[in-house]
Design an enzyme around this catalytic site. Structure first.
Site, short mmCIF file in Angstrom:
data_model
loop_
_atom_site.label_atom_id
_atom_site.label_comp_id
_atom_site.label_asym_id
_atom_site.label_seq_id
_atom_site.Cartn_x
_atom_site.Cartn_y
_atom_site.Cartn_z
N GLU A 1 0.85 -1.20 0.00
CA GLU A 1 0.00 0.00 0.00
C GLU A 1 0.89 1.25 0.00
O GLU A 1 1.44 1.60 -1.02
CB GLU A 1 -0.97 -0.07 1.19
CG GLU A 1 -1.87 -1.31 1.08
CD GLU A 1 -2.97 -1.39 2.14
OE1 GLU A 1 -3.33 -0.37 2.74
OE2 GLU A 1 -3.47 -2.51 2.37
N MET A 2 1.06 1.89 1.15
CA MET A 2 1.86 3.11 1.16
C MET A 2 3.36 2.80 1.22
O MET A 2 4.19 3.65 0.89
CB MET A 2 1.40 4.01 2.32
CG MET A 2 -0.05 4.50 2.10
SD MET A 2 -0.86 5.13 3.59
CE MET A 2 -0.34 6.85 3.55
#
Lengths: 333, 333
Positions: free
Chosen positions: B127-128
């Site tokens: 994700e991030m």
């Protein structure tokens, strides 16, 4: 301090001129940014929706605001932007703030205005990777958009001309008045520190203002990157010559605005320069043939930071939902 | 119609009960959403900045709002989200709207609350793709963040606990009161059409309310996806069993809220179902062993669309700029 003081301050110009100020507003190479008056709020509101509309991209995830983030000086603060499927963009994303003041759009000026620019990223395969036809199909499938376009443009059908018109009208309100420099320009002598003012004097005397002038402090001419000495970069952008076909225009780029430059890092068309200190040093050596001392550099940087203006206050738009007939995004397709 | 009417309407409950209404508010399985009163606006404001802060990601381009877009029902409206380097997420991004009402966070409930959830995506490599340490380094490098954290938390140093606390407090204000269903629930009998009301009656009689009830119309239990017949999917998510280690919990997921369900397409944990019509059909057959007729399905869909509430009005935060000491994002590194 926003809009009310500017007319008042403008009224003071005469007084300043009489009182023998060295650089009265009428003699300064930089002029204050004037807040925009919205004449057609419905058009601007539609443009705002479209500016934040990720369904204008193939993935359903990239909007104008992705690379021109209004939380971050209208830029994305990375060297070059991320496009469809994480493609690496070819050039640094310029700030959308005050971009209506540019003589043309894109670094090479290939779009004559914001409206001409707005359609570009939508169907650029490396950016939003959509097509104008698919964008119109998406919008037309959504009754709330059909109604809003009809209300704004008075036509039964949506077309790309309306889309880019609306986005451009929204972008025109994205100006940043009331920076400390502007406060100083309109008469508040306490708005700049002695150090910042020394930076401004140096900015003018050393020749920076030759290209960085006017309300946007840039944006109004094309200039060669590397006037005195060549700029070393691996970036492939050819600049203005790609538009004019004239080899003499190679590596000539639109001079970027210095408004909000504190927010619009990293710098230059390749985004390779992370700090204002380094950017000032390179500009001095390559454009002016001058090596600024550490003290001079610091003064110039302090001055540059006085050009951060009031950022547009944007209420996040609520986008009308897709429905059963709306084509679905293809993020991984 | 926002906050002022609710106390007035609540005062009317007694009258409604006396007047012999079949489903008075005290007997309904769904209760109205109550607008949130902000007790610590400075904490919420900091949380808003962090929610929109792409520098909490390795690429400098993914924020909480990327996958929980407040312009689009607090979701991203794609099957599964796009992570660092365009990685395909494993599961559909649930809406952040009204998520404070969930009994736990994530589809499998592995986070006990919003604060526990908020740290997850930041250091999830898909994700991030950042780390909590790097996120704190970034924030600590920025004087404006240091000052704001100190003002809010009264400590000299920033830590991840403060970050997730602030994000969670912002998320708690993201509730959507005043939907037409809520207006009806608090006494405005004209708020729902005859067709929508028939959909609500069917929603209750056919058993949907067994799982979709309360203020969030879901979010308060884990249930097996495919109670009566198995759900066909290529999605690998195991659901609740990944948390409990109990094989009986396989394919058990947190029941999603139906609030704003018109905005939070596509549906189910795999995001494979594009329309409410199809979602209602599948729920009927797989969870209730019942095939809704086209007319019943349309009534239920009409009812579901009455749960779209007032969306939070969010003024886009202006993020403090990085400076020379701030670590730079690595979008392509």
């Amino acid at each position: 301090m926003r809009m009310t003081t500017i007319p008042f301050a403008l009224a003071m110009i005469g007084i300043l001129a009489v009182s023998g100020v060295a650089y009265g507003i009428d003699k300064e190479p930089i002029s204050p940014i004037v807040a925009v008056k919205v004449s057609n709020p419905a058009l601007v509101e539609l443009g705002k929706k479209l500016f934040f509309e990720p369904r204008l991209s193939k993935s359903g995830s990239i909007s104008c605001n992705s690379c021109h983030n209004l939380s971050m000086g209208g830029s994305d603060n990375i060297k070059t932007s991320i496009g469809y499927k994480w493609q690496q963009g070819p050039i640094n994303s310029p700030s959308v703030l005050n971009s209506s003041m540019n003589l043309a759009q894109f670094w090479d000026g290939r779009a004559k205005d914001l409206k001409a620019q707005a359609g570009g990223p939508i169907n650029n395969p490396g950016e939003m990777a959509f097509t104008h036809d698919l964008a119109i199909d998406m919008l037309t499938s959504i009754p709330a958009y059909r109604a809003e376009f009809k209300s704004v443009f008075g036509k039964e059908t949506i077309d790309i001309d309306q889309v880019t018109t609306a986005i451009a009208e929204f972008e025109k309100i994205l100006v940043t008045p009331n920076s400390r420099l502007d406060q100083w320009l309109v008469g508040d002598k306490s708005a700049l520190s002695k150090n910042e003012l020394a930076g401004y004097q140096l900015f003018k005397k050393s020749g920076c203002v030759a290209c960085h002038n006017g309300a946007a402090v840039g944006g109004n001419s094309f200039q060669k990157m590397g006037m005195v000495a060549p700029y070393q970069t691996k970036n492939q952008a050819q600049g203005r010559s790609a538009v004019t076909g004239n080899d003499a225009d190679r590596l000539s780029f639109k001079v970027p605005t210095l408004r909000n430059v504190e927010l619009t890092y990293p710098y230059f068309h390749d985004g390779e320069v992370a700090t204002l200190t380094e950017a000032v040093d390179i500009m001095g050596r390559l454009q002016l043939g001058r090596t600024f001392s550490a003290d001079e550099n610091a003064k110039l940087v302090a001055f540059l930071k006085t050009m951060t203006g009031d950022q547009p206050q944007i209420v996040l738009p609520i986008l009308p939902p897709s429905n059963d007939s709306t084509p679905r995004p293809q993020p991984f397709g």
